[in-house]
Design a protein around this motif. Structure first.
Motif, PDB file in Angstrom:
ATOM      1  N   LEU A 105       0.827  -1.206   0.000  1.00  0.00           N
ATOM      2  CA  LEU A 105       0.000   0.000   0.000  1.00  0.00           C
ATOM      3  C   LEU A 105       0.861   1.255   0.000  1.00  0.00           C
ATOM      4  N   LYS A 129      -6.575   0.688  -7.757  1.00  0.00           N
ATOM      5  CA  LYS A 129      -6.376  -0.292  -6.689  1.00  0.00           C
ATOM      6  C   LYS A 129      -6.537   0.301  -5.291  1.00  0.00           C
ATOM      7  N   VAL A 130      -6.792   1.614  -5.230  1.00  0.00           N
ATOM      8  CA  VAL A 130      -6.947   2.283  -3.926  1.00  0.00           C
ATOM      9  C   VAL A 130      -8.431   2.585  -3.713  1.00  0.00           C
ATOM     10  N   ASP A 131      -9.024   1.917  -2.744  1.00  0.00           N
ATOM     11  CA  ASP A 131     -10.482   1.947  -2.578  1.00  0.00           C
ATOM     12  C   ASP A 131     -11.063   3.347  -2.433  1.00  0.00           C
ATOM     13  N   ASN A 132     -10.434   4.195  -1.627  1.00  0.00           N
ATOM     14  CA  ASN A 132     -11.043   5.495  -1.354  1.00  0.00           C
ATOM     15  C   ASN A 132     -10.734   6.559  -2.407  1.00  0.00           C
ATOM     16  N   LYS A 187     -11.925   6.270  -5.619  1.00  0.00           N
ATOM     17  CA  LYS A 187     -12.803   5.921  -6.740  1.00  0.00           C
ATOM     18  C   LYS A 187     -13.196   7.118  -7.612  1.00  0.00           C
ATOM     19  N   SER A 247     -12.406   6.981 -11.536  1.00  0.00           N
ATOM     20  CA  SER A 247     -13.437   7.112 -12.569  1.00  0.00           C
ATOM     21  C   SER A 247     -13.068   8.206 -13.556  1.00  0.00           C
TER      22      SER A 247
END
Length: 337
Positions: free
Chosen positions: A268, A314-317, A319, A323
Motif C-alpha cells: 500500500l 487499486k486504492v479503494d477510497n 474511486k 473514474s
C-alpha cells in the motif's frame, strides 16, 4: 555563456589537458535549467562541465551532496573543480550509457543493471541519522504533507489543466478530494531517510556494468518507497509486472541485509508513493512541455497516465479520481498549443 569562454576557463583550471585537441559539445538532455557540456581532449581526458543557475538554491549544493555520497560509498561522478562565483562545475565523465539506453535489451541484461541501481539506492536509504545530519544544511525541505500536496496540485494544474484542458471547476473538485489530503498526511507520518527524489532510468549511468547516480541535487529526507516507485513506475520505460515483482523482492532483500525491517503495509505504501511520484512527473511533463517549450516531454504523458490510472484503481477510497482517469483521453490538443 559562450563555449569559447568555457574552453578558456577549462584550460585555466586544467593546464595539463591536451589543449590542441580539446573540443566542447553541449549535451541536450533533460529539462534542467543547468547546461551540460562534454569536454573531450584525448581518450583518457574527458570531462563534463556543468553551468548552473546561481539563483536556484539547490544548484549551489550539488558539490557538497556529491562529495557526501562519494564519501559514503555511493557511486556518483567525481568533482574535479568548482567555481561557485561563475556557477561552473567540472565533473567526471561517466559516459553516455544510462539505464534508459538499455530499454530494448533482454530482461536478463537489464535486470543486472537495475539490481546495481537498487544496490546504490539501498545504500543511500540505509545511512543512519547520525550520518545524515552531516549534509542536512545542504538539502532542500524534507518531504512533508505540504510537499505531497504540492505534488498533487502540480499534477492537476500542469497536466490536467494545461495539457488536457480540464475545466477549472472540475479540477478544483478533484484536487479537494479528502482522500488525497489523507494520503499526504499519512505518508508524512512515517520516519524519513535520505532519498534521491528523481531516481529514474535517465538518472542512472551504467559504466563498466555498474550503476552510478546523477542529478541528485534534489536529495532530501523522505520515504524510501518514493525512490523505489520512481524507478519501478518510470514513465520513460515499460517495466513488466513480473520484472517489477523481481525488483521489489531484490530491494527488500537488500534492506534486510542492511538491517532494515519493513513494517506496515509495504504494498500500500509503495502504491501511494507511486501515485505521488507519477503526479509529480506528469505535472513536470506538462510544465516543461507547455511552459518551458521542451515538447519532447509530452510524449511520456500517455504512458504515465496509464500507470497512474492502473494504480489509482487499486486504492479503494480514490474511486472518484479513478473514474475520472478511466474516462480521460490520453492524447490532448494541449500538446499542440
Amino acid at each position: 555563456m559562450r563555449t569559447a569562454l568555457l574552453l578558456r576557463q577549462t584550460r585555466m583550471h586544467f593546464p595539463r589537458l591536451d589543449v590542441d585537441q580539446i573540443t566542447i559539445k553541449p549535451i541536450e538532455k533533460g529539462g534542467s535549467d543547468r547546461k551540460f557540456y562534454r569536454i573531450d581532449c584525448a581518450a583518457d581526458q574527458k570531462l563534463i562541465l556543468v553551468k548552473y543557475n546561481l539563483d536556484r538554491e539547490e544548484n549551489r549544493h550539488y558539490v557538497n551532496i556529491a562529495q557526501f555520497l562519494d564519501t559514503h560509498g555511493i557511486r556518483v561522478p567525481k568533482i574535479y573543480f568548482h567555481d561557485p562565483v561563475e556557477g561552473l562545475i567540472w565533473i567526471e565523465d561517466l559516459g553516455e550509457q544510462d539505464l534508459y539506453s538499455y530499454r530494448h535489451e533482454s530482461w536478463l541484461v537489464r535486470r543486472a543493471f537495475y539490481e546495481s541501481a537498487l544496490d546504490q539506492i539501498a545504500t543511500l536509504h540505509a545511512l543512519p541519522e547520525s550520518v545524515c545530519v552531516e549534509i542536512k544544511e545542504h538539502l532542500p525541505a524534507e518531504f512533508n504533507a505540504e510537499l505531497y500536496r504540492w505534488e498533487q496540485n502540480y499534477f492537476f494544474r500542469n497536466c490536467l489543466g494545461r495539457y488536457f484542458n480540464i475545466d477549472k471547476a472540475e479540477l478544483a473538485a478533484l484536487a479537494a478530494l479528502a482522500p488525497l489530503k489523507e494520503i499526504a498526511k499519512w505518508l508524512a507520518s512515517f520516519p524519513r531517510v535520505l532519498v534521491h527524489r528523481d531516481f529514474q532510468s535517465q538518472n542512472v549511468i551504467i559504466q563498466n556494468g555498474q550503476a552510478n547516480l546523477i542529478d541528485f541535487q534534489g536529495m532530501r529526507p523522505g520515504l524510501a518507497y518514493y525512490d523505489l516507485a520512481s524507478l519501478l513506475y518510470d514513465p520513460y520505460i515499460d517495466v513488466a509486472e513480473a520484472e517489477r515483482a523481481e525488483l521489489i523482492a531484490y530491494y527488500r532483500g537488500r534492506q534486510l541485509e542492511n538491517g532494515i525491517t519493513i513494517d506496515g503495509d509495504f504494498d500500500l505504501t509503495l502504491r501511494l508513493c507511486a501515485i505521488q511520484r507519477l503526479m509529480q512527473a506528469l505535472g513536470a511533463y506538462g510544465f516543461l512541455g507547455l511552459v518551458r517549450g521542451h515538447k519532447n516531454f509530452l510524449q511520456y504523458i500517455p504512458r504515465a497516465v496509464r500507470s497512474l490510472r492502473h494504480i489509482v484503481a487499486k486504492v479503494d477510497n480514490l474511486k472518484p479520481l479513478a473514474s475520472f482517469l478511466e474516462e480521460l483521453r490520453e492524447e490532448s490538443s494541449g500538446a499542440a498549443s
